[in-house]
Write a protein that holds these residues in place. Structure first.
Motif, PDB file in Angstrom:
ATOM      1  N   ALA A 137       0.839  -1.212   0.000  1.00  0.00           N
ATOM      2  CA  ALA A 137       0.000   0.000   0.000  1.00  0.00           C
ATOM      3  C   ALA A 137       0.865   1.249   0.000  1.00  0.00           C
ATOM      4  O   ALA A 137       0.586   2.227   0.691  1.00  0.00           O
ATOM      5  CB  ALA A 137      -0.977  -0.006   1.165  1.00  0.00           C
ATOM      6  N   ASP A 138       1.927   1.226  -0.793  1.00  0.00           N
ATOM      7  CA  ASP A 138       2.875   2.331  -0.897  1.00  0.00           C
ATOM      8  C   ASP A 138       2.500   3.176  -2.114  1.00  0.00           C
ATOM      9  O   ASP A 138       2.889   2.871  -3.244  1.00  0.00           O
ATOM     10  CB  ASP A 138       4.296   1.758  -1.038  1.00  0.00           C
ATOM     11  N   LEU A 139       1.704   4.227  -1.878  1.00  0.00           N
ATOM     12  CA  LEU A 139       1.193   5.035  -2.988  1.00  0.00           C
ATOM     13  C   LEU A 139       2.284   5.705  -3.824  1.00  0.00           C
ATOM     14  O   LEU A 139       2.191   5.691  -5.054  1.00  0.00           O
ATOM     15  CB  LEU A 139       0.195   6.063  -2.476  1.00  0.00           C
ATOM     16  N   PRO A 140       3.325   6.300  -3.213  1.00  0.00           N
ATOM     17  CA  PRO A 140       4.374   6.894  -4.059  1.00  0.00           C
ATOM     18  C   PRO A 140       5.071   5.844  -4.942  1.00  0.00           C
ATOM     19  O   PRO A 140       5.325   6.094  -6.125  1.00  0.00           O
ATOM     20  CB  PRO A 140       5.345   7.509  -3.045  1.00  0.00           C
ATOM     21  N   ALA A 141       5.350   4.669  -4.383  1.00  0.00           N
ATOM     22  CA  ALA A 141       5.990   3.612  -5.184  1.00  0.00           C
ATOM     23  C   ALA A 141       5.042   3.113  -6.266  1.00  0.00           C
ATOM     24  O   ALA A 141       5.475   2.821  -7.395  1.00  0.00           O
ATOM     25  CB  ALA A 141       6.422   2.456  -4.283  1.00  0.00           C
ATOM     26  N   LEU A 142       3.771   3.042  -5.952  1.00  0.00           N
ATOM     27  CA  LEU A 142       2.767   2.621  -6.933  1.00  0.00           C
ATOM     28  C   LEU A 142       2.709   3.620  -8.081  1.00  0.00           C
ATOM     29  O   LEU A 142       2.705   3.241  -9.258  1.00  0.00           O
ATOM     30  CB  LEU A 142       1.403   2.495  -6.248  1.00  0.00           C
ATOM     31  N   ARG A 143       2.690   4.891  -7.754  1.00  0.00           N
ATOM     32  CA  ARG A 143       2.655   5.947  -8.770  1.00  0.00           C
ATOM     33  C   ARG A 143       3.890   5.867  -9.670  1.00  0.00           C
ATOM     34  O   ARG A 143       3.774   5.934 -10.888  1.00  0.00           O
ATOM     35  CB  ARG A 143       2.563   7.313  -8.096  1.00  0.00           C
TER      36      ARG A 143
END
Length: 165
Positions: free
Chosen positions: A35-41
């Motif tokens: 659930a790592d949004l910056p890494a996902l982006r």
């Protein structure tokens, strides 16, 4: 005549780009798990950038095949084109084509994992939103789409209805 060096270079580029896509797809799945949004982006942006480069390489492939076999043959696989090469380069090109096929299968599987994880996460989030909506509903009897709620609120219901004819 088909340029063996050009065909090898194209396959090498396609292989390198799809190996990068595999790495980005795995990072995407890992970012979803954490659930790592910056890494996902970043993973999604990297996949989009790489996807544009792969489209350019596919256009190059279609032009190469069309130049060698005619415009109607643009969708012919590179392995078929490799069969027109002399024995030495043919084996190298066919080996690259097999490696590319294996990497493409791995990319496809990694992207299926990402799709399943995304669908699961979306379902979970929708369930959470339904629970929140039920708790915030003043009557607690219906969900937003009009389905009966699973749990009826035990608190006092304050509402009014003024009907005049």
């Amino acid at each position: 005549m088909i340029a063996a060096q050009e065909l090898e270079a194209l396959l090498t580029d396609l292989l390198a780009h799809h190996e990068q896509m595999l790495a980005h797809s795995r990072r995407h799945a890992d970012a979803l798990r954490r659930a790592d949004l910056p890494a996902l982006r970043r993973a999604i942006e990297d996949q989009q950038t790489l996807g544009r480069r792969i489209i350019d390489l596919e256009s190059r492939r279609a032009r190469l095949v069309a130049a060698a076999l005619g415009p109607r043959a643009a969708q012919t696989p590179l392995s078929a084109l490799a069969m027109r090469l002399p024995p030495g380069p043919r084996e190298r090109v066919l080996a690259l084509a097999e490696r590319l096929k294996a990497v493409l299968q791995s990319v496809l599987e990694a992207q299926r994992v990402v799709a399943r994880a995304s669908e699961s996460l979306m379902g979970h989030m929708q369930g959470l939103m339904q629970q929140v909506a039920r708790k915030l509903s003043h009557a607690g009897t219906y969900d937003r789409p009009g389905r009966p709620a699973l749990a009826i609120s035990s608190g006092a219901v304050v509402s009014g209805l003024d009907v005049r004819s």
